[in-house]
Motif scaffolding. Structure first.
Motif, short mmCIF file in Angstrom:
data_model
loop_
_atom_site.label_atom_id
_atom_site.label_comp_id
_atom_site.label_asym_id
_atom_site.label_seq_id
_atom_site.Cartn_x
_atom_site.Cartn_y
_atom_site.Cartn_z
N LEU A 27 11.53 9.38 8.83
CA LEU A 27 10.75 8.70 7.82
C LEU A 27 9.38 8.33 8.37
N TYR A 28 8.46 8.05 7.46
CA TYR A 28 7.13 7.64 7.89
C TYR A 28 6.70 6.40 7.12
N PRO A 29 5.62 5.76 7.57
CA PRO A 29 5.22 4.48 6.99
C PRO A 29 4.82 4.55 5.52
N ASN A 30 4.70 3.37 4.96
CA ASN A 30 4.21 3.21 3.60
C ASN A 30 3.45 1.89 3.55
N GLY A 31 2.25 1.94 3.01
CA GLY A 31 1.41 0.75 2.96
C GLY A 31 1.97 -0.38 2.13
N ASN A 32 2.96 -0.09 1.31
CA ASN A 32 3.59 -1.13 0.48
C ASN A 32 4.88 -1.65 1.09
N CYS A 33 5.16 -1.29 2.33
CA CYS A 33 6.42 -1.67 2.98
C CYS A 33 6.49 -3.18 3.18
N ASN A 34 7.68 -3.72 2.93
CA ASN A 34 7.92 -5.15 3.22
C ASN A 34 9.02 -5.24 4.27
N ALA A 35 9.35 -6.44 4.68
CA ALA A 35 10.31 -6.62 5.77
C ALA A 35 11.68 -6.03 5.44
N SER A 66 5.10 -2.71 11.45
CA SER A 66 5.68 -3.45 10.33
C SER A 66 6.00 -2.52 9.16
N GLY A 67 6.02 -1.21 9.45
CA GLY A 67 6.37 -0.25 8.41
C GLY A 67 5.19 0.30 7.65
N LYS A 68 3.99 -0.12 8.01
CA LYS A 68 2.78 0.35 7.35
C LYS A 68 2.02 1.29 8.30
N TRP A 69 1.12 2.06 7.72
CA TRP A 69 0.31 2.99 8.52
C TRP A 69 -0.58 2.22 9.50
N LYS A 70 -0.79 2.80 10.67
CA LYS A 70 -1.80 2.26 11.58
C LYS A 70 -3.17 2.40 10.92
N ASP A 71 -4.08 1.56 11.30
CA ASP A 71 -5.43 1.59 10.72
C ASP A 71 -6.10 2.94 10.93
N GLY A 72 -6.77 3.41 9.89
CA GLY A 72 -7.59 4.61 9.99
C GLY A 72 -6.86 5.92 9.89
N ILE A 73 -5.55 5.93 9.59
CA ILE A 73 -4.83 7.21 9.56
C ILE A 73 -4.12 7.47 8.23
N PHE A 74 -4.57 6.83 7.16
CA PHE A 74 -3.94 7.05 5.87
C PHE A 74 -4.97 7.24 4.77
N THR A 75 -4.56 8.00 3.76
CA THR A 75 -5.40 8.25 2.59
C THR A 75 -5.11 7.21 1.52
N ASP A 76 -3.84 6.95 1.30
CA ASP A 76 -3.40 5.91 0.37
C ASP A 76 -2.11 5.32 0.94
N HIS A 77 -1.46 4.44 0.20
CA HIS A 77 -0.30 3.74 0.75
C HIS A 77 0.83 4.67 1.19
N ALA A 78 0.89 5.88 0.62
CA ALA A 78 2.04 6.75 0.88
C ALA A 78 1.71 8.01 1.68
N HIS A 79 0.43 8.25 1.98
CA HIS A 79 0.08 9.54 2.58
C HIS A 79 -0.90 9.39 3.75
N PRO A 80 -0.64 10.15 4.81
CA PRO A 80 -1.58 10.15 5.94
C PRO A 80 -2.85 10.91 5.59
N ASN A 81 -3.93 10.61 6.31
CA ASN A 81 -5.14 11.41 6.20
C ASN A 81 -5.08 12.51 7.26
N SER A 82 -6.18 13.21 7.47
CA SER A 82 -6.18 14.31 8.45
C SER A 82 -5.81 13.83 9.84
N GLU A 83 -6.34 12.67 10.23
CA GLU A 83 -6.00 12.12 11.55
C GLU A 83 -4.52 11.76 11.63
#
Length: 108
Positions: A27-35, A66-83
């Motif tokens: 699995l991978y992170p999601n910007g809307n992840c809670n505890a 905490s289940g969310k993307w590290k800074d600078g590596i996502f396009t939106d809450h559910a998807h990574p960017n190129s980095e």
């Protein structure tokens, strides 16, 4: 969670029944992840590791703890960017795909 895990088990059985060797992606992170969701994600990953098939574990490379993307590596809450994609690719152990046929072609 149970429905997802059951579906994975059924897919593994189908794949193995035709003589193929499955590889799971974790699995991978999601910007809307809670505890609570984060606990479920980690619990599901633990269960995936126990299935006896290779598991590509990229969450630890891109998760901020905490289940969310590290800074600078996502396009939106559910998807990574190129980095984010680059980091996830680097987390893949390519030896998982080195079959005897591939080794023979490479002269190993």
């Amino acid at each position: 969670q149970k429905e997802f895990e059951s579906g994975i088990q059924k897919l593994l059985e189908k794949i193995q029944s035709i003589g193929s060797k499955p590889v799971l992606c974790g699995l991978y992170p999601n910007g809307n992840c809670n505890a609570e969701t984060y606990w479920l994600v980690k619990d599901t990953e633990k269960k995936l590791r126990q299935l006896g098939v290779p598991l590509i574990e990229w969450r630890s490379a891109v998760d901020n703890g905490s289940g969310k993307w590290k800074d600078g590596i996502f396009t939106d809450h559910a998807h990574p960017n190129s980095e984010g994609h680059r980091i996830m690719f680097q987390a893949i152990d390519l030896e998982l795909f080195r079959t005897p046929e591939v080794a023979a072609k490479q002269g190993d």
